[in-house]
Write a protein that holds these residues in place. Sequence first.
Motif, PDB file in Angstrom:
ATOM      1  N   HIS A   1      -5.858   7.357  -1.912  1.00  0.00           N
ATOM      2  CA  HIS A   1      -6.639   6.338  -1.526  1.00  0.00           C
ATOM      3  C   HIS A   1      -8.388   6.529  -2.168  1.00  0.00           C
ATOM      4  O   HIS A   1      -8.351   7.036  -2.907  1.00  0.00           O
ATOM      5  CB  HIS A   1      -7.014   6.791  -0.376  1.00  0.00           C
ATOM      6  CG  HIS A   1      -6.107   6.913   0.875  1.00  0.00           C
ATOM      7  ND1 HIS A   1      -5.992   7.351   1.756  1.00  0.00           N
ATOM      8  CD2 HIS A   1      -4.798   5.366   0.401  1.00  0.00           C
ATOM      9  CE1 HIS A   1      -4.770   6.669   2.908  1.00  0.00           C
ATOM     10  NE2 HIS A   1      -4.257   5.794   1.838  1.00  0.00           N
TER      11      HIS A   1
ATOM     12  N   HIS B   1       1.564   3.963  -3.175  1.00  0.00           N
ATOM     13  CA  HIS B   1       1.413   5.356  -2.432  1.00  0.00           C
ATOM     14  C   HIS B   1       2.255   6.445  -3.187  1.00  0.00           C
ATOM     15  O   HIS B   1       2.621   7.456  -4.692  1.00  0.00           O
ATOM     16  CB  HIS B   1       2.037   5.924  -1.520  1.00  0.00           C
ATOM     17  CG  HIS B   1      -0.067   6.059  -0.857  1.00  0.00           C
ATOM     18  ND1 HIS B   1      -1.334   6.335  -1.174  1.00  0.00           N
ATOM     19  CD2 HIS B   1      -0.268   5.875   0.315  1.00  0.00           C
ATOM     20  CE1 HIS B   1      -2.389   6.522  -0.248  1.00  0.00           C
ATOM     21  NE2 HIS B   1      -1.604   6.350   0.502  1.00  0.00           N
TER      22      HIS B   1
ATOM     23  N   HIS C   1       0.718  -1.238   0.078  1.00  0.00           N
ATOM     24  CA  HIS C   1      -0.093  -0.522  -0.403  1.00  0.00           C
ATOM     25  C   HIS C   1       0.706   1.199   0.413  1.00  0.00           C
ATOM     26  O   HIS C   1       0.458   2.404  -0.832  1.00  0.00           O
ATOM     27  CB  HIS C   1      -1.095  -0.105   1.732  1.00  0.00           C
ATOM     28  CG  HIS C   1      -1.664   1.071   1.438  1.00  0.00           C
ATOM     29  ND1 HIS C   1      -2.797   1.134   1.060  1.00  0.00           N
ATOM     30  CD2 HIS C   1      -1.732   2.436   1.916  1.00  0.00           C
ATOM     31  CE1 HIS C   1      -3.703   2.396   1.375  1.00  0.00           C
ATOM     32  NE2 HIS C   1      -2.271   2.683   2.076  1.00  0.00           N
ATOM     33  N   GLU C   2       1.836   1.322   1.370  1.00  0.00           N
ATOM     34  CA  GLU C   2       2.761   2.147   1.014  1.00  0.00           C
ATOM     35  C   GLU C   2       3.261   2.736  -0.466  1.00  0.00           C
ATOM     36  O   GLU C   2       3.486   4.314  -1.009  1.00  0.00           O
ATOM     37  CB  GLU C   2       3.485   2.620   2.486  1.00  0.00           C
ATOM     38  CG  GLU C   2       3.107   1.900   3.614  1.00  0.00           C
ATOM     39  CD  GLU C   2       1.453   4.084   3.403  1.00  0.00           C
ATOM     40  OE1 GLU C   2       1.807   5.068   3.231  1.00  0.00           O
ATOM     41  OE2 GLU C   2       0.848   3.843   4.548  1.00  0.00           O
TER      42      GLU C   2
END
Length: 434
Positions: free
Chosen positions: A394, A388, A384-385
Amino acid sequence: MTWLGWESLGGTLTSGPGVSSWSRGRLDTFVRGTDSALWHKWFDNGWSGWESLGGVLTSEPAAVSWASGRIDVFVRGTDSALWHKWFDNGWSGWESLGGVLTSAPAAASWNNGRLDVFVRGTDAALWHKWFDNGWSGWERLGGVLTSAPTAVSWASGRIDVFATGSDSALWHKWFDNGWSGWESLGGFLTSAPTAASWRSGRLDVFATGGDSALWHKWFDNGWSGWESLGGTLTTAPAAVSWDDNRIDVFAGGTDSAMWHRWWDLVPTVRLHAKILTAPNVPVATAVQRMRDVYANAGIAVTLASTENLNLPALDDVDVGECRLGQTTAEQNQLFGNRNNAGANDVVVYFVRSTNPPFNGCAAHPAGRPGAVVAQGATQWTLGHEVGHVLGLRHVDDNDRLMTGNGTANITNPPPDLIASERQTMLASPFSQDV
Ligand SMILES: [Zn+2]
């Protein structure tokens, strides 16, 4: 993403090749030779010579890896029945499995201890036999087939079978808690198709087309069109996945020798782990979960280096509001540690906690791509990070990696990436052609 050129492996072949991946870094290839016997060649830090396995064969071989250290090979014998030979600390003799077959067999490993074999029978329909603590009888799956079937395991509990049908198009049938009907995939094919599973959620099919070149079609959340890979082929191709991000394809060429083509060099996120506090989910596990998700974008993940950092003052790192472009003094100091990392490599700092407390934070100083991951992060936080870092934002959908509701709430592992997200990731300088 590049196909590498054809390489001649030599040998005098009288059938198309049949190949099987066996274990990481090892590749086994089977063909009939000039004496109609089965021959075997393998790659294990270099190609080894052809070895005769004997037998009197009347079809091309089909081979399948079944379990670690085990290979199963199937052919039709002189009585048109199915024959089986297996390697398990040495080659065992041919065993007749019976049946009256009119095509070469195709085999697929499915699960531990389970083996599925497909052939055309005397009625040109598809027949299925399976091993599950003993061989079970032939089961008719129907269809009007004009080529030998090709089968591939795709995912746990799922089998995909391909054949050409009466209209010379490619047909697809699949098992997913029951057999589903044949679906036409189109294309005008002049060989039986060959399929190779590559990665979770991705399936590659190869065939020769009307121009004797190699054609490629792939499934990646939907079937994509045929792509010509060139080459002048005299047999149907055989393809096998070998390793993460690698596909090997074999075919007979104009000189009757075996030719080999392979694909690697896929877009890759190169990670470096800097560990201040070891996370509860081990780094290796988190990297594997990330691979599971990123595979659906055709992106590989490598862990290029791991280093322990003794920086107690930064172990509960101040991340402010965790906004890109607004990093704190502590973030700037932490992200200065980029030993071993190239400019487009992503460095992940595993800390005890962030202040305020988050599972992770991807805000990073300009020119220092990276993220922090806290000790109590979930198995999906790393992916997830880094998502980004690659430019993703999101979403309000707990089926997806980029859910803003916390990755602990992900409901369908591995979580999804949608098409626009895959495009963003592939366009990022941090998914590199290495
Ligand atoms: Zn986030």
